[in-house]
Write an enzyme that holds these catalytic residues in place. Structure first.
Site, short mmCIF file in Angstrom:
data_model
loop_
_atom_site.label_atom_id
_atom_site.label_comp_id
_atom_site.label_asym_id
_atom_site.label_seq_id
_atom_site.Cartn_x
_atom_site.Cartn_y
_atom_site.Cartn_z
N THR A 9 -29.36 27.18 75.13
CA THR A 9 -30.02 28.15 76.14
C THR A 9 -31.34 27.60 76.01
OG1 THR A 9 -30.78 29.31 74.01
CG2 THR A 9 -28.50 29.91 75.17
N GLY A 10 -32.14 27.95 77.26
CA GLY A 10 -33.27 27.41 77.45
C GLY A 10 -33.41 25.91 77.74
N GLY A 11 -32.14 25.13 78.69
CA GLY A 11 -31.98 24.05 78.56
C GLY A 11 -32.54 23.32 79.81
N GLY A 44 -38.09 21.01 78.64
CA GLY A 44 -38.63 20.76 77.37
C GLY A 44 -37.65 20.32 76.17
N ILE A 45 -37.41 21.13 75.09
CA ILE A 45 -36.66 20.55 74.00
C ILE A 45 -35.26 20.86 74.49
CG2 ILE A 45 -36.07 21.34 71.55
CD1 ILE A 45 -38.95 22.21 71.02
N GLY A 46 -34.72 21.97 75.18
CA GLY A 46 -33.54 22.07 75.61
C GLY A 46 -33.04 21.04 76.45
N SER A 56 -39.65 27.80 64.28
CA SER A 56 -40.96 27.38 64.48
C SER A 56 -41.66 27.41 63.23
CB SER A 56 -41.87 28.27 65.52
OG SER A 56 -43.24 27.81 65.37
N TYR A 95 -45.48 36.36 68.07
CA TYR A 95 -44.74 35.23 68.01
C TYR A 95 -44.12 34.59 66.69
CZ TYR A 95 -43.25 30.25 68.56
OH TYR A 95 -42.88 28.96 68.64
#
Length: 251
Positions: free
Chosen positions: A12-14, A17-19, A139, A152
């Site tokens: 997810t969130g791909g 960035g990191i994804g 995180s 956060y």
């Protein structure tokens, strides 16, 4: 032979960035198929074009929206019928000083970072094979007190707690659940946290100064850790929080 040969993965969130870096790594390590999600169709289209592989499917949607999640898992069920790996990576982060936190701000952070992760995993359970690997994007803020980031930080502490609890909940199915907790990573999200370019550069300089390794990470460095947690290299690793933060939270 790749470390992920024959595996079907969801990130997810791909779209960036990191994804995105993790999707590239998963493909390079032989994954049979990688599904990526994101809110913006244009960003997903760009990601698929950059990866340039036939075994990548992009599904537009918001992980905090139940209808979007149902659509996602319906597509995965139809195309592959199973999942071996989930990297619940979608997240948001922005500053809000205590005393100015609005209900809208709180709901947005918690909906994406906590609710979205919970229901992504819960709705994926029927598709997850026994022995699957679940990776939650945490995180180093999970165990630190960062100024103007209380919501956060709390959301990432919740992610760490999810990993502990789900490790126990899913142990009979031999599904491993681990938290991957980066520090500052050079992503579009990180660079958008300042009100302007000058402030963003100041924030990055502060993170670099605080990090023992004296730099921030590249997305690919975090992706390599995700590969470890997704693969049989970590077959005896579950319930942990693996910090990939250049020592920032440990020293």
């Amino acid at each position: 032979m790749g470390k992920l040969d024959g595996k079907v993965a969801l990130i997810t969130g791909g779209s960036e960035g990191i994804g995105f870096a993790t999707a590239q790594r998963f493909i390079a390590e032989g994954a049979e198929h990688v599904f990526i999600t994101g809110r913006r169709q244009t960003a997903l289209d760009e990601a698929v074009n950059k990866i340039a592989a036939k075994n990548v499917t992009a599904v537009q949607g918001d992980t905090s929206n139940m209808t979007d999640l149902d659509k996602l898992f319906s597509i995965i069920q139809k195309e592959k019928g199973r999942l071996d790996i989930i990297f619940a990576n979608a997240a948001t982060c922005s500053f809000a000083k205590l005393g100015t936190i609005s209900e809208e701000y709180f709901d947005n952070v918690i909906n994406v970072n906590v609710k979205g992760v919970l229901f992504t995993i819960q709705k994926a359970l029927p598709l997850l094979v026994d022995g699957a690997s679940i990776i939650l994007n945490g995180s180093n803020s999970s165990n630190k007190g960062d100024p103007d980031l209380s919501v956060y930080c709390a959301s990432k502490a919740a992610i760490r707690s999810f990993a502990r609890c789900w490790t126990v909940d899913l142990k009979e199915r031999k599904i491993r659940v681990n938290t991957l907790s980066p520090g500052a990573v050079d992503t579009p999200l990180l660079r958008s946290m300042g009100k302007n370019e000058e402030e963003s550069q100041r924030l990055i300089a502060e993170w670099i100064a605080a990090t023992p390794i004296n730099r921030i990470a590249t997305p690919d460095e975090i992706a390599k850790v995700a590969v470890f947690l997704a693969s049989d290299d970590s077959s005896y690793v579950t319930g942990i929080e693996l910090f990939a933060d250049g020592g920032l939270s440990q020293i």
